[in-house]
Write an enzyme that holds these catalytic residues in place. Structure first.
Site, PDB file in Angstrom:
ATOM      1  N   ILE A 137       1.774  -8.986 -13.409  1.00  0.00           N
ATOM      2  CA  ILE A 137       2.790  -7.943 -13.524  1.00  0.00           C
ATOM      3  C   ILE A 137       4.170  -8.561 -13.754  1.00  0.00           C
ATOM      4  CG2 ILE A 137       4.022  -6.143 -12.253  1.00  0.00           C
ATOM      5  CD1 ILE A 137       1.354  -5.411 -10.928  1.00  0.00           C
TER       6      ILE A 137
ATOM      7  N   ARG B 231       6.592 -20.430  -7.595  1.00  0.00           N
ATOM      8  CA  ARG B 231       6.282 -21.724  -6.990  1.00  0.00           C
ATOM      9  C   ARG B 231       5.660 -22.722  -7.955  1.00  0.00           C
ATOM     10  NH1 ARG B 231       2.898 -19.827  -1.802  1.00  0.00           N
ATOM     11  NH2 ARG B 231       1.904 -18.620  -3.459  1.00  0.00           N
TER      12      ARG B 231
ATOM     13  N   ASP C 108      10.089 -20.827  -3.347  1.00  0.00           N
ATOM     14  CA  ASP C 108       9.204 -19.996  -2.537  1.00  0.00           C
ATOM     15  C   ASP C 108      10.064 -18.878  -1.967  1.00  0.00           C
ATOM     16  OD1 ASP C 108       7.692 -18.838  -0.463  1.00  0.00           O
ATOM     17  OD2 ASP C 108       6.669 -20.724  -0.025  1.00  0.00           O
ATOM     18  N   VAL C 109       9.738 -17.630  -2.298  1.00  0.00           N
ATOM     19  CA  VAL C 109      10.606 -16.519  -1.900  1.00  0.00           C
ATOM     20  C   VAL C 109      10.642 -16.303  -0.391  1.00  0.00           C
ATOM     21  CG1 VAL C 109      10.441 -15.300  -4.100  1.00  0.00           C
ATOM     22  CG2 VAL C 109       8.757 -14.810  -2.284  1.00  0.00           C
TER      23      VAL C 109
ATOM     24  N   ASN D 269       9.137  -9.143  -7.398  1.00  0.00           N
ATOM     25  CA  ASN D 269       7.731  -8.886  -7.722  1.00  0.00           C
ATOM     26  C   ASN D 269       6.758  -9.777  -6.963  1.00  0.00           C
ATOM     27  OD1 ASN D 269       5.359  -8.174  -9.649  1.00  0.00           O
ATOM     28  ND2 ASN D 269       5.609 -10.385  -9.896  1.00  0.00           N
TER      29      ASN D 269
ATOM     30  N   TYR E  95      -1.764  -6.248   4.819  1.00  0.00           N
ATOM     31  CA  TYR E  95      -1.136  -6.025   3.513  1.00  0.00           C
ATOM     32  C   TYR E  95      -0.509  -4.635   3.449  1.00  0.00           C
ATOM     33  CZ  TYR E  95      -0.854  -5.491  -1.601  1.00  0.00           C
ATOM     34  OH  TYR E  95      -0.435  -5.264  -2.901  1.00  0.00           O
TER      35      TYR E  95
ATOM     36  N   LYS F 276       3.466  -3.745   2.900  1.00  0.00           N
ATOM     37  CA  LYS F 276       3.941  -2.958   1.763  1.00  0.00           C
ATOM     38  C   LYS F 276       4.606  -1.658   2.227  1.00  0.00           C
ATOM     39  CE  LYS F 276       2.856  -5.523  -1.821  1.00  0.00           C
ATOM     40  NZ  LYS F 276       3.885  -6.078  -2.723  1.00  0.00           N
TER      41      LYS F 276
ATOM     42  N   THR G 263      -4.912  -7.759 -13.239  1.00  0.00           N
ATOM     43  CA  THR G 263      -4.214  -9.035 -13.064  1.00  0.00           C
ATOM     44  C   THR G 263      -5.162 -10.081 -12.491  1.00  0.00           C
ATOM     45  OG1 THR G 263      -3.537  -8.520 -10.798  1.00  0.00           O
ATOM     46  CG2 THR G 263      -2.047  -7.826 -12.573  1.00  0.00           C
TER      47      THR G 263
END
Length: 255
Positions: free
Chosen positions: A20, A40, A61-62, A88, A153, A157, A188
């Protein structure tokens, strides 16, 4: 889409090397923006640049605030202040809740929630000073409903959606909008890997495993990454300046 609609804008797309994120980077580039992809894997990012999906790349790395700040500083030095931040980067882990320990919940929150808040804090001050900005989190339908075996998860989110709604109100008079895009199951690498895992664990065929994903979508298919990118592109434009605090669902009617 006009090739100049975003001319003069600088966009940063985290997780922009594949899936994405890569589709979003391509759409923004095609619309005239200068695009920096962050992630990364340097090789994947540089491939996106060499193939024309972005103009620059920064490795970070976010989940690491200092690395994010450094990556944004580098991007700004090359292409100017960041106008469009597309958060994203994310990851999904599957396990029954009783086998989902604190470490798994922390991991999901680190990448999916702090990965959004870290990059937002790196750009919001500048956006507010200049009176324009778009912060767009790529969340998920898992931010709006529950799915079994992905409780960590889903929790992360859902947290992203809460963050978007709260920050949108804080930023409402600054010229900065804050929104989320919530795809359903999308075609994906992430979904492909999940299909491989299901096939390996259950001995079902790949077609049967895919059926478990597409059954959630009333249209009976996976979402195309380009469809998610189109929603992001609209939110970046002037016509969406009154759209903030929203969770835009791209899921064939699932929500």
């Amino acid at each position: 889409m006009s090739e100049t609609i975003l001319k003069g804008r600088h966009a940063v797309v985290t997780g922009g090397g594949r899936g994405i994120g890569r589709a979003i980077a391509q759409a923004l580039t095609d619309a005239g923006a200068k695009v920096t992809v962050v992630g990364r894997d340097r090789a994947t990012l540089e491939r996106a640049v060499s193939e024309g999906s972005a103009h620059g790349a920064a490795v970070a790395d976010v989940t690491d605030p200092e690395a994010v700040q450094a990556a944004v500083k580098d991007a700004v030095s090359r292409h100017g202040a960041v106008d469009l931040m597309i958060a994203n980067a994310g990851a999904a882990a599957s396990a029954p809740f009783m086998k989902s320990g604190p470490d798994l919940f922390r991991q999901m929150l680190d990448i999916n929630l702090l990965g959004v808040t870290n990059v937002t804090q790196a750009v919001l001050g500048s956006m507010t000073e200049r009176g324009f900005g778009r912060v767009i989190a790529v969340a998920s339908t898992a931010g709006l409903k529950g799915y079994p075996y992905v409780s960590a998860y889903c929790a992360a989110k859902h947290a992203v959606i809460g963050f978007v709604r709260a920050l949108a109100l804080e930023a409402a008079k600054t010229g900065v909008t804050v929104n989320a895009v919530c795809p359903g199951f999308t075609d994906t690498d992430l979904v492909s890997t999940s299909l491989d895992r299901i096939v390996a664990k259950t001995n079902r065929s790949r077609e049967e495993a895919l059926g478990e994903f597409v059954k959630h979508n009333p249209q009976g298919r996976l979402i195309d990454p380009a469809e998610v990118a189109d929603a992001v592109l609209w939110l970046c434009g002037e016509g969406a300046r009154s759209v903030t605090g929203q969770a835009i669902v791209v899921a064939g009617g699932e929500i």
